[in-house]
Design a protein around this motif. Sequence first.
Motif, PDB file in Angstrom:
ATOM      1  N   ASP A   3      -9.769 -33.731 -72.347  1.00  7.10           N
ATOM      2  CA  ASP A   3     -10.699 -32.911 -71.686  1.00  7.10           C
ATOM      3  C   ASP A   3     -10.225 -31.350 -71.442  1.00  7.10           C
ATOM      4  O   ASP A   3      -9.158 -30.969 -71.497  1.00  7.10           O
ATOM      5  CB  ASP A   3     -10.849 -33.477 -70.206  1.00  7.10           C
ATOM      6  CG  ASP A   3     -11.595 -34.915 -70.091  1.00  7.10           C
ATOM      7  OD1 ASP A   3     -12.408 -35.281 -71.031  1.00  7.10           O
ATOM      8  OD2 ASP A   3     -11.304 -35.539 -69.288  1.00  7.10           O
ATOM      9  N   GLU A   4     -11.264 -30.472 -71.408  1.00  7.00           N
ATOM     10  CA  GLU A   4     -10.861 -29.326 -71.253  1.00  7.00           C
ATOM     11  C   GLU A   4     -10.795 -28.988 -69.734  1.00  7.00           C
ATOM     12  O   GLU A   4     -11.468 -29.593 -69.074  1.00  7.00           O
ATOM     13  CB  GLU A   4     -12.006 -28.280 -71.989  1.00  7.00           C
ATOM     14  CG  GLU A   4     -12.113 -28.627 -73.622  1.00  7.00           C
ATOM     15  CD  GLU A   4     -12.959 -27.350 -74.213  1.00  7.00           C
ATOM     16  OE1 GLU A   4     -13.416 -26.367 -73.581  1.00  7.00           O
ATOM     17  OE2 GLU A   4     -13.480 -27.764 -75.107  1.00  7.00           O
ATOM     18  N   CYS A   5     -10.009 -27.914 -69.611  1.00  7.07           N
ATOM     19  CA  CYS A   5     -10.123 -27.312 -68.169  1.00  7.07           C
ATOM     20  C   CYS A   5     -11.364 -26.481 -67.849  1.00  7.07           C
ATOM     21  O   CYS A   5     -11.970 -25.966 -68.863  1.00  7.07           O
ATOM     22  CB  CYS A   5      -8.933 -26.260 -68.005  1.00  7.07           C
ATOM     23  SG  CYS A   5      -7.370 -26.959 -68.172  1.00  7.07           S
ATOM     24  N   PRO A   6     -11.878 -26.697 -66.577  1.00 11.11           N
ATOM     25  CA  PRO A   6     -12.934 -25.754 -65.994  1.00 11.11           C
ATOM     26  C   PRO A   6     -12.773 -24.282 -66.271  1.00 11.11           C
ATOM     27  O   PRO A   6     -11.610 -23.644 -66.464  1.00 11.11           O
ATOM     28  CB  PRO A   6     -12.835 -26.131 -64.529  1.00 11.11           C
ATOM     29  CG  PRO A   6     -12.036 -27.117 -64.417  1.00 11.11           C
ATOM     30  CD  PRO A   6     -10.998 -27.479 -65.335  1.00 11.11           C
ATOM     31  N   GLU A   7     -13.633 -23.388 -66.392  1.00 14.01           N
ATOM     32  CA  GLU A   7     -13.731 -22.100 -66.953  1.00 14.01           C
ATOM     33  C   GLU A   7     -12.757 -21.573 -65.843  1.00 14.01           C
ATOM     34  O   GLU A   7     -12.730 -21.803 -64.744  1.00 14.01           O
ATOM     35  CB  GLU A   7     -15.219 -21.570 -66.662  1.00 14.01           C
ATOM     36  CG  GLU A   7     -15.163 -20.195 -67.010  1.00 14.01           C
ATOM     37  CD  GLU A   7     -16.510 -19.554 -67.210  1.00 14.01           C
ATOM     38  OE1 GLU A   7     -16.669 -18.338 -67.219  1.00 14.01           O
ATOM     39  OE2 GLU A   7     -17.510 -20.442 -67.285  1.00 14.01           O
ATOM     40  N   GLY A   8     -11.962 -20.573 -66.558  1.00 22.64           N
ATOM     41  CA  GLY A   8     -11.209 -19.809 -65.615  1.00 22.64           C
ATOM     42  C   GLY A   8      -9.499 -20.579 -65.568  1.00 22.64           C
ATOM     43  O   GLY A   8      -8.819 -19.657 -64.960  1.00 22.64           O
ATOM     44  N   ARG A   9      -9.329 -21.651 -65.700  1.00 24.74           N
ATOM     45  CA  ARG A   9      -8.169 -22.228 -65.684  1.00 24.74           C
ATOM     46  C   ARG A   9      -7.607 -22.504 -66.849  1.00 24.74           C
ATOM     47  O   ARG A   9      -8.083 -22.667 -68.064  1.00 24.74           O
ATOM     48  CB  ARG A   9      -8.531 -23.608 -64.745  1.00 24.74           C
ATOM     49  CG  ARG A   9      -8.913 -23.505 -63.495  1.00 24.74           C
ATOM     50  CD  ARG A   9      -9.280 -24.840 -62.783  1.00 24.74           C
ATOM     51  NE  ARG A   9      -9.570 -24.543 -61.429  1.00 24.74           N
ATOM     52  CZ  ARG A   9      -8.968 -24.738 -60.363  1.00 24.74           C
ATOM     53  NH1 ARG A   9      -7.782 -25.249 -60.345  1.00 24.74           N
ATOM     54  NH2 ARG A   9      -9.557 -24.438 -59.123  1.00 24.74           N
ATOM     55  N   MET A  68      -5.189 -25.784 -55.278  1.00 21.36           N
ATOM     56  CA  MET A  68      -6.099 -26.801 -55.693  1.00 21.36           C
ATOM     57  C   MET A  68      -6.005 -27.113 -57.138  1.00 21.36           C
ATOM     58  O   MET A  68      -6.326 -26.196 -57.771  1.00 21.36           O
ATOM     59  CB  MET A  68      -7.383 -26.947 -54.890  1.00 21.36           C
ATOM     60  CG  MET A  68      -8.044 -28.331 -55.250  1.00 21.36           C
ATOM     61  SD  MET A  68      -9.432 -28.524 -54.266  1.00 21.36           S
ATOM     62  CE  MET A  68     -10.704 -28.761 -55.517  1.00 21.36           C
ATOM     63  N   THR A  69      -5.409 -28.056 -57.635  1.00 21.02           N
ATOM     64  CA  THR A  69      -5.384 -28.373 -59.207  1.00 21.02           C
ATOM     65  C   THR A  69      -6.274 -29.535 -59.481  1.00 21.02           C
ATOM     66  O   THR A  69      -6.340 -30.351 -58.669  1.00 21.02           O
ATOM     67  CB  THR A  69      -4.033 -28.402 -59.466  1.00 21.02           C
ATOM     68  OG1 THR A  69      -3.591 -29.560 -58.874  1.00 21.02           O
ATOM     69  CG2 THR A  69      -2.969 -27.392 -59.433  1.00 21.02           C
ATOM     70  N   GLU A  70      -6.680 -29.509 -60.555  1.00 21.54           N
ATOM     71  CA  GLU A  70      -7.427 -30.329 -61.303  1.00 21.54           C
ATOM     72  C   GLU A  70      -6.678 -31.393 -62.355  1.00 21.54           C
ATOM     73  O   GLU A  70      -6.200 -30.690 -63.233  1.00 21.54           O
ATOM     74  CB  GLU A  70      -8.779 -30.054 -61.587  1.00 21.54           C
ATOM     75  CG  GLU A  70      -9.956 -30.899 -61.437  1.00 21.54           C
ATOM     76  CD  GLU A  70     -11.036 -30.164 -61.996  1.00 21.54           C
ATOM     77  OE1 GLU A  70     -11.861 -30.666 -62.865  1.00 21.54           O
ATOM     78  OE2 GLU A  70     -11.415 -29.170 -61.208  1.00 21.54           O
ATOM     79  N   ASN A  71      -6.479 -32.563 -62.168  1.00 17.39           N
ATOM     80  CA  ASN A  71      -6.019 -33.407 -63.368  1.00 17.39           C
ATOM     81  C   ASN A  71      -7.026 -34.049 -64.312  1.00 17.39           C
ATOM     82  O   ASN A  71      -7.860 -34.498 -63.774  1.00 17.39           O
ATOM     83  CB  ASN A  71      -5.153 -34.548 -62.534  1.00 17.39           C
ATOM     84  CG  ASN A  71      -3.973 -34.238 -61.883  1.00 17.39           C
ATOM     85  OD1 ASN A  71      -2.993 -33.257 -62.423  1.00 17.39           O
ATOM     86  ND2 ASN A  71      -3.570 -34.600 -60.795  1.00 17.39           N
ATOM     87  N   LEU A  72      -6.831 -33.667 -65.461  1.00 14.91           N
ATOM     88  CA  LEU A  72      -7.901 -33.905 -66.387  1.00 14.91           C
ATOM     89  C   LEU A  72      -6.892 -34.699 -67.515  1.00 14.91           C
ATOM     90  O   LEU A  72      -5.785 -34.392 -67.670  1.00 14.91           O
ATOM     91  CB  LEU A  72      -8.668 -33.093 -66.838  1.00 14.91           C
ATOM     92  CG  LEU A  72      -9.675 -32.270 -65.823  1.00 14.91           C
ATOM     93  CD1 LEU A  72     -10.254 -31.004 -66.537  1.00 14.91           C
ATOM     94  CD2 LEU A  72     -10.582 -33.160 -65.352  1.00 14.91           C
ATOM     95  N   SER A  73      -7.684 -35.611 -68.128  1.00  8.47           N
ATOM     96  CA  SER A  73      -6.885 -36.326 -69.379  1.00  8.47           C
ATOM     97  C   SER A  73      -6.722 -35.143 -70.564  1.00  8.47           C
ATOM     98  O   SER A  73      -7.371 -34.079 -70.379  1.00  8.47           O
ATOM     99  CB  SER A  73      -7.543 -37.455 -69.947  1.00  8.47           C
ATOM    100  OG  SER A  73      -8.803 -37.033 -70.489  1.00  8.47           O
ATOM    101  N   SER A  74      -5.612 -35.412 -71.435  1.00 10.15           N
ATOM    102  CA  SER A  74      -5.430 -34.142 -72.327  1.00 10.15           C
ATOM    103  C   SER A  74      -6.598 -34.054 -73.498  1.00 10.15           C
ATOM    104  O   SER A  74      -6.420 -33.042 -73.989  1.00 10.15           O
ATOM    105  CB  SER A  74      -4.216 -34.825 -73.077  1.00 10.15           C
ATOM    106  OG  SER A  74      -4.466 -36.060 -73.770  1.00 10.15           O
TER     107      SER A  74
END
Length: 104
Positions: free
Chosen positions: A9-15, A1-7
């Motif tokens: 936004d930071e990635c969730p911890e560990g990603r 499962m991946t998460e799309n965030l705008s450029s």
Amino acid sequence: MTENLSSCDECPEGRVRDASGRCVMPEVTFASFILSLNTSALYHMGELPHPETGQRIVDRELAKHTIDTLALLAYKTQGNLDPDENELLTRILYELKIRFVKLS
């Protein structure tokens, strides 16, 4: 499962971001696996604080178990690692054993 965030936004911890900008788990490598076990051993020896509480907890049994796991990996992979992997495993195992003896 991946998460799309705008450029922005930071990635969730560990990603980490992949080439397309999606937040994904980092690639699993032998080195990252060894470093993960190293972190676990250091945590159990009280060398690293708990990330949420900041407390340092010493659990010699879990520290020894993690060091023994690394020793087993060194034995079972003997002759099958590239020079960098072998050097990393050898050095980490040596350093952890020294720290464990000092802890005891």
